[in-house]
Design a protein around this motif. Structure first.
Motif, PDB file in Angstrom:
ATOM      1  N   UNK A  28       0.927  -1.220   0.085  1.00 35.57           N
ATOM      2  CA  UNK A  28      -0.139  -0.073  -0.023  1.00 35.57           C
ATOM      3  C   UNK A  28       0.881   1.287  -0.177  1.00 35.57           C
ATOM      4  N   UNK A  29       1.769   1.356   1.049  1.00 34.27           N
ATOM      5  CA  UNK A  29       2.691   2.341   0.930  1.00 34.27           C
ATOM      6  C   UNK A  29       3.598   2.546  -0.556  1.00 34.27           C
ATOM      7  N   UNK A  30       4.006   1.266  -1.070  1.00 34.28           N
ATOM      8  CA  UNK A  30       4.468   1.427  -2.233  1.00 34.28           C
ATOM      9  C   UNK A  30       3.942   2.177  -3.322  1.00 34.28           C
ATOM     10  N   UNK A  31       2.589   1.554  -3.433  1.00 34.53           N
ATOM     11  CA  UNK A  31       1.620   2.249  -4.556  1.00 34.53           C
ATOM     12  C   UNK A  31       1.565   3.798  -4.252  1.00 34.53           C
ATOM     13  N   UNK A  32       1.649   4.273  -3.137  1.00 28.38           N
ATOM     14  CA  UNK A  32       1.680   5.690  -2.982  1.00 28.38           C
ATOM     15  C   UNK A  32       2.736   6.441  -3.038  1.00 28.38           C
ATOM     16  N   UNK A  33       3.862   5.675  -3.527  1.00 28.58           N
ATOM     17  CA  UNK A  33       5.319   6.499  -3.698  1.00 28.58           C
ATOM     18  C   UNK A  33       5.359   6.389  -4.994  1.00 28.58           C
ATOM     19  N   UNK A  34       4.499   6.667  -5.969  1.00 23.59           N
ATOM     20  CA  UNK A  34       4.683   6.609  -7.428  1.00 23.59           C
ATOM     21  C   UNK A  34       5.422   5.613  -8.130  1.00 23.59           C
ATOM     22  N   UNK A  35       4.804   4.332  -7.522  1.00 21.37           N
ATOM     23  CA  UNK A  35       5.214   3.356  -8.415  1.00 21.37           C
ATOM     24  C   UNK A  35       4.020   2.391  -9.031  1.00 21.37           C
TER      25      UNK A  35
END
Length: 235
Positions: free
Chosen positions: A56-63
């Protein structure tokens, strides 16, 4: 005495200036990335070595996409693959899987290992074959021998999943085995801190191997799609 103090002061400033310069250069190279206007679609590649990932955090970091290791050689299966696959999918990240190719195992045997864990998911990105010397066995097959094993691997995977395999190839491997062989393939190039020049018309570019992304503990590989491509071009 005044001369000695001046000399020591000068030496101090030189040393401090050198340290600052080195730190500044390190910060620049650790945070460098390709121009976002030219390469707006960013992704990562991961394996079990990175531990548990908060997708979830990865998706919110422009990935936008992630390739994850599924298998290696003839029998190794990445223990984190199923968890990573499910987590990335739940977070809305486009997913692809890769197999690390062993120079000491037949291509068909490796393809069967890869297929045993590769989901039958029509929406996944094209499977990738990781071709490199780093961490591989000491054996160095001939060019024709290796090309046959790679062809065996790709042919079986493509027949079973209906998607053309992408070749991940660092420069040393490409120049040793693939250059000038007329391969009608998409390539995933590796070139840290500068645009790839050893292979033309690459589709993916791994530009950093010590990147940082929220949700991932430690360093992670960072990638971009080629200018003008979309993720649908990797189907």
């Amino acid at each position: 005495m005044n001369f000695l103090q001046a000399a020591l002061r000068t030496l101090f400033y030189v040393v401090v200036g050198g340290v600052i310069s080195i730190a500044g250069a390190a910060f620049f190279f650790m945070n460098w990335e390709p121009d976002r206007q030219d390469f707006p679609i960013r992704g990562i590649d991961v394996s079990h070595h990175l531990g548990e990932i908060d997708w979830g955090q990865v998706a919110r970091d422009d990935v936008a996409f992630a390739y994850m290791k599924a298998s290696e050689g003839g029998d190794f299966k990445d223990g984190a693959f199923a968890l990573n696959w499910a987590g990335a999918g739940a977070a809305g990240i486009r997913r692809g899987a890769y197999h690390y190719f062993s120079l000491c195992k037949p291509g068909l045997e490796q393809a069967e290992n890869f297929l045993s864990v590769l989901p039958e998911d029509p929406g996944m990105l094209a499977p990738a074959l990781d071709l490199e010397f780093l961490g591989n066995c000491a054996r160095r097959p001939s060019v024709q021998e290796l090309l046959q094993e790679i062809s065996d691997f790709a042919g079986l995977v493509e027949r079973e999943r209906g998607k053309q395999v992408i070749f991940y190839v660092p420069e040393d491997f490409y120049l040793t085995y693939l250059k000038g062989q007329g391969l009608n393939r998409r390539f995933w190039a590796r070139s840290i801190w500068h645009s790839p020049s050893y292979v033309k018309n690459w589709s993916l570019w791994q530009y950093q191997d010590r990147g940082t992304v929220k949700g991932v503990a430690g360093n992670v590989d960072l990638n971009v799609l080629a200018n003008g491509m979309t993720l649908n071009d990797l189907d």
